[in-house]
Each structure stands twice: as C-alpha cells, then as structure tokens.
Design a protein around this motif. Structure first.
Motif, PDB file in Angstrom:
ATOM      1  N   GLU A 125      -1.389   1.401   0.943  1.00 44.14           N
ATOM      2  CA  GLU A 125      -0.315   0.538   0.447  1.00 44.14           C
ATOM      3  C   GLU A 125       0.797   0.407   1.489  1.00 44.14           C
ATOM      4  O   GLU A 125       1.358  -0.672   1.679  1.00 44.14           O
ATOM      5  CB  GLU A 125       0.244   1.085  -0.865  1.00 44.14           C
ATOM      6  CG  GLU A 125      -0.647   0.861  -2.074  1.00 44.14           C
ATOM      7  CD  GLU A 125      -1.866   1.764  -2.106  1.00 44.14           C
ATOM      8  OE1 GLU A 125      -1.865   2.802  -1.409  1.00 44.14           O
ATOM      9  OE2 GLU A 125      -2.816   1.431  -2.832  1.00 44.14           O
ATOM     10  N   TYR A 143       3.780  -1.359  -5.576  1.00 42.99           N
ATOM     11  CA  TYR A 143       2.707  -0.608  -4.922  1.00 42.99           C
ATOM     12  C   TYR A 143       2.648   0.850  -5.376  1.00 42.99           C
ATOM     13  O   TYR A 143       1.580   1.432  -5.496  1.00 42.99           O
ATOM     14  CB  TYR A 143       2.889  -0.641  -3.398  1.00 42.99           C
ATOM     15  CG  TYR A 143       2.502  -1.943  -2.750  1.00 42.99           C
ATOM     16  CD1 TYR A 143       1.279  -2.548  -3.031  1.00 42.99           C
ATOM     17  CD2 TYR A 143       3.343  -2.573  -1.844  1.00 42.99           C
ATOM     18  CE1 TYR A 143       0.918  -3.747  -2.444  1.00 42.99           C
ATOM     19  CE2 TYR A 143       2.992  -3.770  -1.241  1.00 42.99           C
ATOM     20  CZ  TYR A 143       1.776  -4.355  -1.546  1.00 42.99           C
ATOM     21  OH  TYR A 143       1.424  -5.545  -0.960  1.00 42.99           O
ATOM     22  N   GLU A 144       3.806   1.441  -5.610  1.00 44.13           N
ATOM     23  CA  GLU A 144       3.859   2.877  -5.921  1.00 44.13           C
ATOM     24  C   GLU A 144       3.580   3.179  -7.394  1.00 44.13           C
ATOM     25  O   GLU A 144       3.160   4.284  -7.723  1.00 44.13           O
ATOM     26  CB  GLU A 144       5.230   3.440  -5.535  1.00 44.13           C
ATOM     27  CG  GLU A 144       5.525   3.393  -4.046  1.00 44.13           C
ATOM     28  CD  GLU A 144       6.937   3.838  -3.721  1.00 44.13           C
ATOM     29  OE1 GLU A 144       7.115   5.021  -3.401  1.00 44.13           O
ATOM     30  OE2 GLU A 144       7.864   2.998  -3.804  1.00 44.13           O
ATOM     31  N   LYS A 183      -0.413  -2.003   4.027  1.00 47.04           N
ATOM     32  CA  LYS A 183      -0.335  -3.375   3.499  1.00 47.04           C
ATOM     33  C   LYS A 183       1.079  -3.930   3.657  1.00 47.04           C
ATOM     34  O   LYS A 183       1.268  -5.054   4.119  1.00 47.04           O
ATOM     35  CB  LYS A 183      -0.715  -3.401   2.009  1.00 47.04           C
ATOM     36  CG  LYS A 183      -2.194  -3.410   1.722  1.00 47.04           C
ATOM     37  CD  LYS A 183      -2.408  -3.510   0.213  1.00 47.04           C
ATOM     38  CE  LYS A 183      -3.880  -3.395  -0.134  1.00 47.04           C
ATOM     39  NZ  LYS A 183      -4.091  -3.465  -1.604  1.00 47.04           N
ATOM     40  N   TYR A 221      -0.691  -6.841  -7.396  1.00 47.38           N
ATOM     41  CA  TYR A 221      -1.106  -6.075  -8.580  1.00 47.38           C
ATOM     42  C   TYR A 221      -0.359  -6.505  -9.843  1.00 47.38           C
ATOM     43  O   TYR A 221      -0.674  -6.036 -10.943  1.00 47.38           O
ATOM     44  CB  TYR A 221      -0.873  -4.577  -8.358  1.00 47.38           C
ATOM     45  CG  TYR A 221      -1.612  -3.998  -7.177  1.00 47.38           C
ATOM     46  CD1 TYR A 221      -2.971  -4.236  -6.979  1.00 47.38           C
ATOM     47  CD2 TYR A 221      -0.957  -3.207  -6.243  1.00 47.38           C
ATOM     48  CE1 TYR A 221      -3.647  -3.701  -5.896  1.00 47.38           C
ATOM     49  CE2 TYR A 221      -1.615  -2.666  -5.145  1.00 47.38           C
ATOM     50  CZ  TYR A 221      -2.967  -2.919  -4.983  1.00 47.38           C
ATOM     51  OH  TYR A 221      -3.624  -2.388  -3.898  1.00 47.38           O
ATOM     52  N   MET A 240      -0.345   7.322  -0.174  1.00 51.60           N
ATOM     53  CA  MET A 240      -0.501   5.870  -0.351  1.00 51.60           C
ATOM     54  C   MET A 240      -0.543   5.154   1.001  1.00 51.60           C
ATOM     55  O   MET A 240       0.063   4.104   1.189  1.00 51.60           O
ATOM     56  CB  MET A 240       0.657   5.318  -1.197  1.00 51.60           C
ATOM     57  CG  MET A 240       0.707   5.871  -2.597  1.00 51.60           C
ATOM     58  SD  MET A 240       2.037   5.117  -3.590  1.00 51.60           S
ATOM     59  CE  MET A 240       1.770   5.972  -5.164  1.00 51.60           C
TER      60      MET A 240
END
Length: 263
Positions: A167, A245-246, A170, A38, A164
């Motif tokens: 995520e 991710y967060e 992942k 991302y 999440m």
C-alpha cells in the motif's frame, strides 16, 4: 477507466461508478482518484460515486499560478454541472477536505452533506506555511521524486510501514505521477488557505469528521477543532493519514453509516 470533461478552463479527469444519490470523493495532495480504489466499489453498490483527479494531479491538466482552495472548489462545481448533478455529498481527504470546506462555504445549496477525512478546518501555522513554500522550491530544484519519497512514509502510521509495504508503494507511485508544477502550485494554495472552522460550526448540513489515531500529518485534535450538533466524529485506531489504505473496511463502514439511509 477515467472519463474527462472541460471544467473551469482545464481538462478534468474523473472516475464514475454506480447509480443513486451522488457522492464525490476528493483525494489528498499528490494523490489521485486511485486513492479510493477500495472505497469506490463499495459505495457504488448504493450510490453514484464521482472521484475526480484534482487540477494538477493524476490525469487532470496542469494550469499556471497558485491553486487556491476556491479554484479547486470551482473545478468541482463545474464538474457537477457537467454531470447534471444538482446536489451531492462531498467527502474530502486531507487537501480534498480543504477543497470540500471551500465548496461548502460557497455552494452550500449544492450539498446534501459533507465530510473531512484526515483533514482540518484550521489554516497552516506559520512554520507549516513556510515548509509548503520550501517544498515547492525543492520540487523546482530536485524534481518530484525526492519530495515524494520523503512525504509518503509520513502519511502512514509508523507501525504500518512494514506490514503494508504494498500500500505504501502504491501511494508512492501515485505521488510520483503528480506533475511537478501541479504539486508546486498546490503547495502554495494550501499555504495560503484561510481558517474555515466557521463553515463546520455554522453549517446546517450533516458533517462527518474522520481522524487516524496515529496520524503524523493532521492529528485528531486538529480534525476535531470545532463542534457541531449534526457532526459525526470517528477516530480510527492503528491508522495514520491514509485510512483508505490502512483501514478501508472500517472507513467503508463509517461512510455507509453516514450516508444512509436518511440522506
């Protein structure tokens, strides 16, 4: 698609995207360049982004022996040489931050700036050091999966584990792809790393420090363990050890502000 090159005696895999001044993203322990999925596309709008898989991680090769932070740093130096990059900004997450400091210590002339994301200049405590060795032993006995299954939930803020789930999974899958020997050799290297707060304190380069308010692995006080006049310090609320991710949008904003427009 990842590229590869020979660097410091091994085949190193890396992602490369964008044009402009070079920005190198170094992932954390049992991660890979995929951690930055991302972040890379956003930074690549303005910069040449290089995201390697560290030795023993992702698609990069495994070598025998302890992976010192200095060894990792030499890998990155030779990657930059291969890519004909004379200067870059190095941004390291967790383990990647330890490598960034080792690089800044040895090759400051190759940097425009550097940053630690959920990382610290402090060495391990005696207890943490022993836990690294125990982790390496456990991987040797049980394989990588039980170790990763215990590790990954600690990387996220507790309140994000349910919200999440994709995520978290992942990150787990990336961790499971880590070669067991690579994880063991890295654990030993992290255990033996030295105190590098002096690198942050004495550098003439701009420094970025990013912490997660809910980080269970490296608390903000450990990230902000030294002061520097050219330091940018940011704490992300509701984030643990994995802001990529967060809180990727927040992290992207912080990185863009740090990188532009003066550097």
């Amino acid at each position: 698609m990842k590229k590869t090159c020979q660097a410091n005696g091994i085949e190193l895999a890396y992602q490369e995207q964008g044009q402009g001044k070079a920005v190198v993203l170094l992932h954390g322990f049992c991660g890979s360049s995929a951690y930055w999925e991302y972040i890379i596309p956003e930074l690549a709008k303005e910069y040449r982004v290089i995201a390697p898989d560290l030795r023993g991680h992702g698609n990069s090769a495994v070598s025998v022996g302890t992976y010192s932070m200095e060894l990792f740093a030499e890998d990155i130096k030779q990657l930059l040489d291969h890519l004909d990059i004379s200067k870059a900004t190095l941004l390291g997450h967790s383990l990647g931050g330890y490598v960034t400091l080792a690089f800044a210590d040895k090759y400051p002339e190759r940097l425009n700036a550097f940053g630690l994301i959920h990382s610290t200049g402090l060495p391990d405590t005696d207890e943490a050091r022993q836990n690294r060795y125990k982790g390496a032993e456990r991987i040797g006995q049980e394989g990588i999966e039980p170790f990763i299954n215990d590790l990954i939930p600690k990387l996220f803020a507790k309140n994000n584990l349910q919200s999440m789930k994709d995520e978290v999974e992942k990150a787990r899958q990336i961790g499971l792809a880590t070669k067991p020997e690579g994880a063991q050799n890295t654990l030993k290297g992290m255990a033996e790393r030295s105190d590098r707060n002096y690198v942050i304190a004495n550098t003439s380069l701009p420094v970025l420090l990013v912490a997660g308010a809910d980080d269970q692995v490296i608390s903000p006080d450990k990230t902000f363990s030294v002061e520097h006049q050219l330091m940018t310090a940011e704490t992300l609320p509701y984030v643990g050890h994995m802001s990529m991710y967060e809180g990727p949008n927040k992290l992207n904003d912080i990185l863009h502000k740090f990188l532009s427009p003066k550097r």
